[in-house]
Design a protein around this motif. Structure first.
Motif, mmCIF file in Angstrom:
data_model
loop_
_atom_site.group_PDB
_atom_site.id
_atom_site.type_symbol
_atom_site.label_atom_id
_atom_site.label_comp_id
_atom_site.label_asym_id
_atom_site.label_seq_id
_atom_site.Cartn_x
_atom_site.Cartn_y
_atom_site.Cartn_z
ATOM 1 N N CYS A 8 -98.744 -12.726 -3.495
ATOM 2 C CA CYS A 8 -98.084 -12.507 -4.784
ATOM 3 C C CYS A 8 -98.999 -12.923 -5.931
ATOM 4 O O CYS A 8 -99.149 -12.190 -6.917
ATOM 5 C CB CYS A 8 -96.774 -13.284 -4.831
ATOM 6 N N ALA A 9 -99.629 -14.090 -5.804
ATOM 7 C CA ALA A 9 -100.532 -14.578 -6.854
ATOM 8 C C ALA A 9 -101.687 -13.614 -7.079
ATOM 9 O O ALA A 9 -102.042 -13.295 -8.220
ATOM 10 C CB ALA A 9 -101.058 -15.964 -6.486
ATOM 11 N N VAL A 10 -102.264 -13.119 -5.994
ATOM 12 C CA VAL A 10 -103.401 -12.193 -6.101
ATOM 13 C C VAL A 10 -102.953 -10.855 -6.682
ATOM 14 O O VAL A 10 -103.571 -10.316 -7.598
ATOM 15 C CB VAL A 10 -104.068 -11.998 -4.717
ATOM 16 N N THR A 11 -101.855 -10.320 -6.172
ATOM 17 C CA THR A 11 -101.374 -9.008 -6.603
ATOM 18 C C THR A 11 -100.975 -8.993 -8.074
ATOM 19 O O THR A 11 -101.294 -8.057 -8.803
ATOM 20 C CB THR A 11 -100.179 -8.568 -5.737
ATOM 21 N N LEU A 12 -100.276 -10.052 -8.511
ATOM 22 C CA LEU A 12 -99.771 -10.073 -9.886
ATOM 23 C C LEU A 12 -100.711 -10.776 -10.859
ATOM 24 O O LEU A 12 -100.481 -10.751 -12.062
ATOM 25 C CB LEU A 12 -98.399 -10.743 -9.920
ATOM 26 N N GLY A 13 -101.770 -11.409 -10.354
ATOM 27 C CA GLY A 13 -102.704 -12.109 -11.233
ATOM 28 C C GLY A 13 -102.040 -13.260 -11.959
ATOM 29 O O GLY A 13 -102.212 -13.424 -13.167
ATOM 30 N N ALA A 14 -101.273 -14.064 -11.209
ATOM 31 C CA ALA A 14 -100.491 -15.136 -11.821
ATOM 32 C C ALA A 14 -100.500 -16.372 -10.932
ATOM 33 O O ALA A 14 -100.907 -16.318 -9.773
ATOM 34 C CB ALA A 14 -99.054 -14.663 -12.021
ATOM 35 N N GLN A 15 -100.030 -17.480 -11.495
ATOM 36 C CA GLN A 15 -99.805 -18.685 -10.698
ATOM 37 C C GLN A 15 -98.412 -18.576 -10.111
ATOM 38 O O GLN A 15 -97.440 -18.331 -10.839
ATOM 39 C CB GLN A 15 -99.914 -19.945 -11.547
ATOM 40 N N VAL A 16 -98.312 -18.754 -8.807
ATOM 41 C CA VAL A 16 -97.045 -18.555 -8.118
ATOM 42 C C VAL A 16 -96.676 -19.813 -7.334
ATOM 43 O O VAL A 16 -97.513 -20.363 -6.615
ATOM 44 C CB VAL A 16 -97.124 -17.339 -7.172
ATOM 45 N N THR A 17 -95.440 -20.246 -7.487
ATOM 46 C CA THR A 17 -94.914 -21.368 -6.722
ATOM 47 C C THR A 17 -93.687 -20.881 -5.965
ATOM 48 O O THR A 17 -92.825 -20.211 -6.541
ATOM 49 C CB THR A 17 -94.509 -22.535 -7.648
ATOM 50 N N SER A 18 -93.623 -21.211 -4.686
ATOM 51 C CA SER A 18 -92.451 -20.868 -3.891
ATOM 52 C C SER A 18 -91.887 -22.131 -3.259
ATOM 53 O O SER A 18 -92.626 -23.051 -2.910
ATOM 54 C CB SER A 18 -92.794 -19.849 -2.808
ATOM 55 N N VAL A 19 -90.565 -22.157 -3.134
ATOM 56 C CA VAL A 19 -89.873 -23.267 -2.489
ATOM 57 C C VAL A 19 -88.937 -22.675 -1.449
ATOM 58 O O VAL A 19 -88.187 -21.734 -1.735
ATOM 59 C CB VAL A 19 -89.067 -24.096 -3.512
ATOM 60 N N GLY A 20 -89.014 -23.197 -0.234
ATOM 61 C CA GLY A 20 -88.146 -22.723 0.837
ATOM 62 C C GLY A 20 -87.847 -23.838 1.821
ATOM 63 O O GLY A 20 -88.506 -24.881 1.806
ATOM 64 N N TRP A 21 -86.852 -23.616 2.652
ATOM 65 C CA TRP A 21 -86.483 -24.584 3.685
ATOM 66 C C TRP A 21 -86.694 -23.945 5.040
ATOM 67 O O TRP A 21 -86.267 -22.818 5.280
ATOM 68 C CB TRP A 21 -85.021 -24.989 3.525
ATOM 69 N N HIS A 22 -87.380 -24.678 5.923
ATOM 70 C CA HIS A 22 -87.661 -24.198 7.274
ATOM 71 C C HIS A 22 -87.363 -25.328 8.254
ATOM 72 O O HIS A 22 -87.965 -26.400 8.155
ATOM 73 C CB HIS A 22 -89.125 -23.778 7.419
ATOM 74 N N SER A 23 -86.432 -25.106 9.145
ATOM 75 C CA SER A 23 -86.084 -26.100 10.174
ATOM 76 C C SER A 23 -85.795 -27.463 9.553
ATOM 77 O O SER A 23 -86.213 -28.502 10.059
ATOM 78 C CB SER A 23 -87.195 -26.214 11.212
ATOM 79 N N GLY A 24 -85.120 -27.475 8.413
ATOM 80 C CA GLY A 24 -84.752 -28.719 7.757
ATOM 81 C C GLY A 24 -85.845 -29.355 6.916
ATOM 82 O O GLY A 24 -85.671 -30.448 6.383
ATOM 83 N N ILE A 25 -86.978 -28.674 6.770
ATOM 84 C CA ILE A 25 -88.107 -29.201 5.985
ATOM 85 C C ILE A 25 -88.286 -28.342 4.739
ATOM 86 O O ILE A 25 -88.412 -27.114 4.835
ATOM 87 C CB ILE A 25 -89.407 -29.208 6.825
ATOM 88 N N LYS A 26 -88.314 -29.007 3.576
ATOM 89 C CA LYS A 26 -88.534 -28.298 2.325
ATOM 90 C C LYS A 26 -90.036 -28.059 2.175
ATOM 91 O O LYS A 26 -90.847 -28.987 2.260
ATOM 92 C CB LYS A 26 -88.018 -29.121 1.150
ATOM 93 N N VAL A 27 -90.402 -26.801 1.936
ATOM 94 C CA VAL A 27 -91.803 -26.424 1.782
ATOM 95 C C VAL A 27 -92.005 -25.881 0.366
ATOM 96 O O VAL A 27 -91.294 -24.969 -0.056
ATOM 97 C CB VAL A 27 -92.212 -25.356 2.819
ATOM 98 N N THR A 28 -92.977 -26.461 -0.348
ATOM 99 C CA THR A 28 -93.367 -25.971 -1.669
ATOM 100 C C THR A 28 -94.805 -25.503 -1.567
ATOM 101 O O THR A 28 -95.665 -26.226 -1.082
ATOM 102 C CB THR A 28 -93.236 -27.073 -2.736
ATOM 103 N N CYS A 29 -95.054 -24.289 -1.995
ATOM 104 C CA CYS A 29 -96.386 -23.702 -1.893
ATOM 105 C C CYS A 29 -96.787 -23.162 -3.271
ATOM 106 O O CYS A 29 -95.964 -22.554 -3.957
ATOM 107 C CB CYS A 29 -96.343 -22.577 -0.866
ATOM 108 N N GLN A 30 -98.045 -23.386 -3.647
ATOM 109 C CA GLN A 30 -98.530 -22.930 -4.953
ATOM 110 C C GLN A 30 -99.870 -22.230 -4.786
ATOM 111 O O GLN A 30 -100.735 -22.699 -4.056
ATOM 112 C CB GLN A 30 -98.668 -24.098 -5.909
ATOM 113 N N ALA A 31 -100.017 -21.105 -5.467
ATOM 114 C CA ALA A 31 -101.282 -20.362 -5.446
ATOM 115 C C ALA A 31 -101.502 -19.763 -6.821
ATOM 116 O O ALA A 31 -100.556 -19.358 -7.471
ATOM 117 C CB ALA A 31 -101.223 -19.253 -4.398
ATOM 118 N N PRO A 32 -102.691 -19.621 -7.332
ATOM 119 C CA PRO A 32 -103.905 -20.229 -6.755
ATOM 120 C C PRO A 32 -103.976 -21.699 -7.036
ATOM 121 O O PRO A 32 -103.383 -22.275 -7.887
ATOM 122 C CB PRO A 32 -105.025 -19.493 -7.479
#
Length: 84
Positions: free
Chosen positions: A60-84
Motif C-alpha cells: 500500500c505504501a509503495v503503490t500510493l506513495g504514502a506512509q501507511v500504518t496498519s493495526v490488526g489482531w492475530h491470535s490475540g496479539i495486536k500487530v501494528t505495522c508501518q511503512a516506509p
C-alpha cells in the motif's frame, strides 16, 4: 499540505484460511490521494485474498506513495505495522 485517510479492511488469513482478519489502515501523505485509488488498491489486494498484514501495508505504501500504518489482531496479539 498533510492528508490523512482511514480505511477498515478485511482479508483472509494466510495461515488459517478460514479466518478473516480485520485491519485499520491509516494512510498519510503530503499530497492528495484520490479515495477511489485507495479503494481500488484494497479491492485488488484484500477481501477474499490471503495476505499478511505486513505485506499489504508495504504494498500500500509503495503503490500510493504514502506512509501507511496498519493495526490488526492475530491470535490475540495486536500487530501494528508501518511503512516506509
Amino acid at each position: 499540505m498533510k492528508c490523512k485517510y482511514e480505511y477498515q479492511v478485511r482479508a483472509q488469513c494466510p495461515v488459517v484460511p478460514t479466518d478473516t482478519d480485520l485491519y485499520q489502515f491509516t494512510i498519510e501523505s503530503e499530497h492528495l490521494i484520490e479515495v477511489e485509488k485507495i479503494r481500488e488498491f484494497f479491492d485488488k489486494n484484500a477481501g477474499k485474498k490471503e495476505t499478511f498484514q505486513e505485506v499489504i501495508t508495504q504494498q500500500c505504501a509503495v503503490t500510493l506513495g504514502a506512509q501507511v500504518t496498519s493495526v490488526g489482531w492475530h491470535s490475540g496479539i495486536k500487530v501494528t505495522c508501518q511503512a516506509p
